[in-house]
Design an enzyme around this catalytic site. Structure first.
Site, PDB file in Angstrom:
ATOM      1  N   ASP A 111       0.868  -1.185   0.000  1.00  0.00           N
ATOM      2  CA  ASP A 111       0.000   0.000   0.000  1.00  0.00           C
ATOM      3  C   ASP A 111       0.903   1.232   0.000  1.00  0.00           C
ATOM      4  OD1 ASP A 111      -2.110   1.739   0.313  1.00  0.00           O
ATOM      5  OD2 ASP A 111      -2.661   1.109   2.324  1.00  0.00           O
ATOM      6  N   LYS A 144      -1.129  -2.009  -4.663  1.00  0.00           N
ATOM      7  CA  LYS A 144      -2.189  -0.988  -4.556  1.00  0.00           C
ATOM      8  C   LYS A 144      -1.554   0.397  -4.652  1.00  0.00           C
ATOM      9  CE  LYS A 144      -4.603  -0.412  -0.616  1.00  0.00           C
ATOM     10  NZ  LYS A 144      -5.663  -0.742   0.370  1.00  0.00           N
TER      11      LYS A 144
END
Ligand code: IMP
Length: 174
Positions: free
Chosen positions: A102, A130
């Site tokens: 992330d 992501k």
């Protein structure tokens, strides 16, 4: 705990097909060597297991545990190691296996700490890349899926420790 609304994103079949492709790639690129695959607990546990069983080269496995999220949906930025690698990695080719990248803060800290142990190389294998909140410039050498945004659960990914054991990956709505 209340159920969250979720929508199927990647079925187990879709995930396994990608895992097999990645395993083939790793097996061919590391042919003739014995890499050390290090799974990042707890999230990578199912991805890691499926991946290492699909390799057709010998490999050493171990795990590392870094806690960064607590019970929130956002990275705290501070990463604590609650389990370190135990097998010797000096002079070895290491592949870090992560569930989802992330912000990249967790992996950055893990890579920095692993480098001190003197491995021959470190590569990163992540099931989900992501992009939305990336802060660190992490090179992902082997990637399962790329998503722009969203919070995912299932196949090892949790929301407040829930939904980890689901065989498919879902997007949490709302
Ligand atoms: P980073 O340090 O921000 O890259 O966070 C990495 C860690 O945050 C992952 O290993 C997961 O444990 C957790 N995480 C990030 N995004 C998600 C998500 O969508 N679902 C579940 N866990 C997530």
């Amino acid at each position: 705990m209340a159920e969250v609304e979720k929508e199927l994103l990647f079925s187990r079949e879709t995930i396994l097909a990608r895992v097999r492709d990645i395993a083939r790639e790793i097996s061919s690129e590391y042919a003739g060597t014995e890499p050390v695959l290090i799974g990042v607990l707890n999230g990578a546990v199912f991805f890691f297991s499926d991946l290492v069983m699909e390799l057709n080269i010998p490999a050493i496995i171990d795990f590392i545990r870094a806690s960064s999220y607590g019970s929130q949906m956002q990275s705290s930025g501070s990463v604590a190691f609650t389990k370190d690698v135990e097998v010797p990695v000096e002079g070895k080719h290491v592949i870090l296996v992560e569930d989802i990248v992330d912000t990249g803060l967790t992996l950055k800290k893990i890579i920095t700490s692993l480098r001190k142990k003197g491995p021959a190389s470190i590569r990163v294998c992540a099931l989900i890349d992501k992009l939305e909140r990336r802060e660190e410039d992490i090179v992902i050498d082997y990637r399962g899926f790329r998503i722009e945004e969203g919070f995912l659960v299932g196949y090892g990914l949790d929301f407040n420790e829930q939904y980890r054991t689901l065989p498919h990956i879902y997007t949490v709505r709302g």
